[in-house]
Design a protein around this motif. Structure first.
Motif, PDB file in Angstrom:
ATOM      1  N   ASP A  26       0.840  -1.206   0.000  1.00 38.38           N
ATOM      2  CA  ASP A  26       0.000   0.000   0.000  1.00 38.38           C
ATOM      3  C   ASP A  26       0.876   1.258   0.000  1.00 38.38           C
ATOM      4  O   ASP A  26       0.498   2.284  -0.577  1.00 38.38           O
ATOM      5  CB  ASP A  26      -0.937   0.026   1.217  1.00 38.38           C
ATOM      6  CG  ASP A  26      -1.765  -1.250   1.359  1.00 38.38           C
ATOM      7  OD1 ASP A  26      -1.859  -2.021   0.388  1.00 38.38           O
ATOM      8  OD2 ASP A  26      -2.316  -1.480   2.468  1.00 38.38           O
ATOM      9  N   THR A  27       2.041   1.165   0.653  1.00 41.71           N
ATOM     10  CA  THR A  27       2.937   2.333   0.679  1.00 41.71           C
ATOM     11  C   THR A  27       3.596   2.528  -0.683  1.00 41.71           C
ATOM     12  O   THR A  27       3.864   3.653  -1.083  1.00 41.71           O
ATOM     13  CB  THR A  27       4.019   2.210   1.782  1.00 41.71           C
ATOM     14  OG1 THR A  27       4.973   1.188   1.422  1.00 41.71           O
ATOM     15  CG2 THR A  27       3.410   1.874   3.134  1.00 41.71           C
ATOM     16  N   TYR A  28       3.848   1.415  -1.406  1.00 39.89           N
ATOM     17  CA  TYR A  28       4.431   1.553  -2.760  1.00 39.89           C
ATOM     18  C   TYR A  28       3.414   2.207  -3.699  1.00 39.89           C
ATOM     19  O   TYR A  28       3.779   2.989  -4.578  1.00 39.89           O
ATOM     20  CB  TYR A  28       4.826   0.197  -3.342  1.00 39.89           C
ATOM     21  CG  TYR A  28       5.723  -0.687  -2.496  1.00 39.89           C
ATOM     22  CD1 TYR A  28       6.663  -0.162  -1.620  1.00 39.89           C
ATOM     23  CD2 TYR A  28       5.644  -2.081  -2.605  1.00 39.89           C
ATOM     24  CE1 TYR A  28       7.481  -0.995  -0.869  1.00 39.89           C
ATOM     25  CE2 TYR A  28       6.454  -2.912  -1.861  1.00 39.89           C
ATOM     26  CZ  TYR A  28       7.364  -2.373  -0.991  1.00 39.89           C
ATOM     27  OH  TYR A  28       8.172  -3.197  -0.250  1.00 39.89           O
ATOM     28  N   HIS A  29       2.131   1.862  -3.542  1.00 37.75           N
ATOM     29  CA  HIS A  29       1.093   2.506  -4.361  1.00 37.75           C
ATOM     30  C   HIS A  29       0.983   3.990  -3.990  1.00 37.75           C
ATOM     31  O   HIS A  29       0.826   4.846  -4.843  1.00 37.75           O
ATOM     32  CB  HIS A  29      -0.251   1.809  -4.155  1.00 37.75           C
ATOM     33  CG  HIS A  29      -0.303   0.439  -4.768  1.00 37.75           C
ATOM     34  ND1 HIS A  29      -0.865  -0.648  -4.148  1.00 37.75           N
ATOM     35  CD2 HIS A  29       0.162  -0.027  -5.963  1.00 37.75           C
ATOM     36  CE1 HIS A  29      -0.753  -1.715  -4.933  1.00 37.75           C
ATOM     37  NE2 HIS A  29      -0.123  -1.369  -6.020  1.00 37.75           N
ATOM     38  N   ARG A  30       1.069   4.283  -2.694  1.00 36.54           N
ATOM     39  CA  ARG A  30       0.944   5.674  -2.234  1.00 36.54           C
ATOM     40  C   ARG A  30       2.073   6.558  -2.763  1.00 36.54           C
ATOM     41  O   ARG A  30       1.853   7.704  -3.145  1.00 36.54           O
ATOM     42  CB  ARG A  30       0.945   5.689  -0.691  1.00 36.54           C
ATOM     43  CG  ARG A  30       0.589   7.015  -0.064  1.00 36.54           C
ATOM     44  CD  ARG A  30       1.140   7.081   1.359  1.00 36.54           C
ATOM     45  NE  ARG A  30       2.573   7.222   1.347  1.00 36.54           N
ATOM     46  CZ  ARG A  30       3.415   6.648   2.222  1.00 36.54           C
ATOM     47  NH1 ARG A  30       2.960   5.903   3.205  1.00 36.54           N
ATOM     48  NH2 ARG A  30       4.725   6.840   2.102  1.00 36.54           N
ATOM     49  N   GLY A  54      -8.076   4.967  -5.064  1.00 38.09           N
ATOM     50  CA  GLY A  54      -8.187   4.425  -3.725  1.00 38.09           C
ATOM     51  C   GLY A  54      -6.898   3.687  -3.408  1.00 38.09           C
ATOM     52  O   GLY A  54      -5.977   3.621  -4.217  1.00 38.09           O
ATOM     53  N   LEU A  55      -6.825   3.146  -2.202  1.00 40.00           N
ATOM     54  CA  LEU A  55      -5.654   2.368  -1.796  1.00 40.00           C
ATOM     55  C   LEU A  55      -6.131   1.054  -1.185  1.00 40.00           C
ATOM     56  O   LEU A  55      -7.274   0.945  -0.732  1.00 40.00           O
ATOM     57  CB  LEU A  55      -4.836   3.105  -0.737  1.00 40.00           C
ATOM     58  CG  LEU A  55      -3.835   4.165  -1.170  1.00 40.00           C
ATOM     59  CD1 LEU A  55      -3.066   4.636   0.083  1.00 40.00           C
ATOM     60  CD2 LEU A  55      -2.854   3.637  -2.205  1.00 40.00           C
ATOM     61  N   GLY A  56      -5.219   0.094  -1.090  1.00 35.98           N
ATOM     62  CA  GLY A  56      -5.518  -1.134  -0.358  1.00 35.98           C
ATOM     63  C   GLY A  56      -5.811  -2.302  -1.270  1.00 35.98           C
ATOM     64  O   GLY A  56      -6.501  -2.171  -2.284  1.00 35.98           O
ATOM     65  N   SER A  57      -5.253  -3.474  -0.908  1.00 37.14           N
ATOM     66  CA  SER A  57      -5.346  -4.668  -1.758  1.00 37.14           C
ATOM     67  C   SER A  57      -5.852  -5.898  -1.013  1.00 37.14           C
ATOM     68  O   SER A  57      -5.630  -7.009  -1.488  1.00 37.14           O
ATOM     69  CB  SER A  57      -3.961  -4.979  -2.342  1.00 37.14           C
ATOM     70  OG  SER A  57      -3.523  -3.931  -3.180  1.00 37.14           O
ATOM     71  N   GLU A  58      -6.511  -5.717   0.138  1.00 40.14           N
ATOM     72  CA  GLU A  58      -6.898  -6.901   0.917  1.00 40.14           C
ATOM     73  C   GLU A  58      -7.995  -6.527   1.914  1.00 40.14           C
ATOM     74  O   GLU A  58      -7.865  -5.534   2.624  1.00 40.14           O
ATOM     75  CB  GLU A  58      -5.668  -7.386   1.706  1.00 40.14           C
ATOM     76  CG  GLU A  58      -5.904  -8.579   2.600  1.00 40.14           C
ATOM     77  CD  GLU A  58      -4.641  -8.919   3.410  1.00 40.14           C
ATOM     78  OE1 GLU A  58      -3.986  -7.992   3.922  1.00 40.14           O
ATOM     79  OE2 GLU A  58      -4.328 -10.109   3.515  1.00 40.14           O
ATOM     80  N   ALA A  59      -9.064  -7.317   1.958  1.00 44.96           N
ATOM     81  CA  ALA A  59     -10.095  -7.075   2.976  1.00 44.96           C
ATOM     82  C   ALA A  59     -11.011  -8.273   3.102  1.00 44.96           C
ATOM     83  O   ALA A  59     -11.126  -9.094   2.191  1.00 44.96           O
ATOM     84  CB  ALA A  59     -10.923  -5.838   2.627  1.00 44.96           C
ATOM     85  N   ALA A  60     -11.672  -8.339   4.266  1.00 44.05           N
ATOM     86  CA  ALA A  60     -12.791  -9.256   4.479  1.00 44.05           C
ATOM     87  C   ALA A  60     -14.067  -8.431   4.395  1.00 44.05           C
ATOM     88  O   ALA A  60     -14.063  -7.234   4.705  1.00 44.05           O
ATOM     89  CB  ALA A  60     -12.678  -9.923   5.848  1.00 44.05           C
ATOM     90  N   ALA A  61     -15.151  -9.080   3.983  1.00 44.67           N
ATOM     91  CA  ALA A  61     -16.370  -8.320   3.714  1.00 44.67           C
ATOM     92  C   ALA A  61     -17.579  -9.237   3.748  1.00 44.67           C
ATOM     93  O   ALA A  61     -17.445 -10.462   3.794  1.00 44.67           O
ATOM     94  CB  ALA A  61     -16.266  -7.661   2.338  1.00 44.67           C
TER      95      ALA A  61
END
Ligand code: NDP
Length: 324
Positions: free
Chosen positions: A45-49, A60-67
């Motif tokens: 996420d920091t490399y994308h930022r 947007g940012l972030g590559s992982e989540a539960a939902a």
């Protein structure tokens, strides 16, 4: 529908993260509308930022989540409303309350795994899987070197490596992390500011290790090559200190016929079948207790910038969760 998400409009430090209201359209064909329950924080996420891994702006940012699945678009058969699911991969937008996502990349979470455990383990644990089972498949009795052993990926790889019978030497930057790494199954630890090749030679009776799993990148690349036994495998899989610079293949010859690989998780889970197989392996080692998921930091989603500051300052251990 209105939702909230972290957005960036320029590349830069943690200060470019903004918590904004967004318009969320109905899910399109093949997509599911999902409401996040726990979001995984990752170094990528920091490399994308920063733009080290460029993404189109604004983003947007972030590559992982539960939902939880709320609704599905046309043609979706892999998931249904009410399902608990987890995912990893782009488009980078998991720092959000709700989003639409390709349904065929959503994986149902087994009953034995909590949403937090899923979000904390999916990207990092599957990375540990391919490092130990594909990039250099460890055999029982192998000695390997693992950087950031008390960090996110490192916590999974040290436990899983021990479970597979490997002797893992962990590299860590302070004594608290050293204790944690030893507790998590590292046989030895080496301090990040030590002469790492010299310590590794001492610990291996002069032989060197079968493989190095190096996520630090620029600062450690050649030291890592110096830790390998003849025909050893250098797995360079991250850039915590910056990207590795170009080097001459002769460097591998003079250290006795080394191999180098630069893998990316997403190439190991690029079909639904492989994604389901690797995630099933991961859920099995978690459910059996062989690998424990340590959520050692939690932040509110709107405080994601602070989470980035702490991650880059090497203050975190294990996994970190953002709560929407
Ligand atoms: P971590 O939780 O492991 O955090 C990074 C750790 O790296 C720090 O805690 C620190 O541990 C260590 N580190 C060493 N040098 C630096 C530095 N200059 N700046 C910051 N940290 C440093 O993060 P993740 O688990 O999210 O990711 C670990 C690594 O794995 C990252 O490099 C990431 O890019 C890579 N990765 C690669 C994947 C791939 O498929 N290629 C997939 C997933 C992750 P210490 O203080 O003990 O040295």
């Amino acid at each position: 529908m209105k939702s909230n998400a972290i957005r960036i409009h320029e590349f830069g430090g943690p200060e470019v993260l903004r918590f904004e209201e967004i318009d969320l359209p109905e899910p399109g064909a093949g997509e599911a509308r999902i409401r996040h329950t726990a979001i995984g924080l990752n170094f990528i996420d920091t490399y994308h930022r920063t733009g080290l891994y460029p993404i189109g702006l604004p983003a947007g940012l972030g590559s992982e989540a539960a939902a939880v699945v709320e609704s599905v678009g046309a043609g979706v058969t892999d998931v249904k409303p009410g399902d608990r699911v987890v995912y990893t991969g782009g488009p980078t937008d998991s720092y959000s309350v709700a989003r639409n996502y390709p349904a065929q990349r959503l994986v149902p979470i087994p009953d034995a795994i909590s949403d937090e455990q899923a979000a904390a383990s999916f990207l990092k644990g599957m990375t540990a899987w391919y490092l130990l089972k594909r990039s250099y498949p460890v055999a029982a009795g192998d000695t390997v070197l693992l950087y950031a052993a008390a960090g996110g990926v490192g916590s999974f790889a040290s436990q899983w490596g021990q479970h597979l019978g490997a002797n893992v030497i962990g590299v860590v930057s302070n004594t608290a992390k050293a204790e944690l790494a030893l507790k998590q199954g590292c046989q030895h630890v080496v301090m990040a500011d030590a002469d790492i090749p010299a310590r590794v030679r001492e610990l291996t009776g002069g032989e060197g290790v079968a493989a190095v799993y190096d996520s630090v990148g620029k600062d450690t690349f050649f030291a890592s090559l110096d830790c390998l036994r003849p025909h050893g495998v250098m797995v360079t899989f991250g850039n915590a200190s910056g990207a590795v610079e170009p080097f001459a293949p002769a460097e591998l010859a003079k250290r006795h016929s080394l191999y180098v690989t630069r893998p990316v998780l997403f190439d190991f889970i690029d079909s639904r079948a492989s994604l389901l197989q690797v995630s099933a392996d991961l859920f099995d080692v978690i459910a059996s207790g062989a690998v424990e998921v340590s959520v050692n930091q939690r932040y509110a989603l709107r405080d994601a910038a602070q989470a980035h500051i702490d991650l880059e300052a090497r203050k975190t251990t294990g996994s970190t969760i953002l709560l929407p």
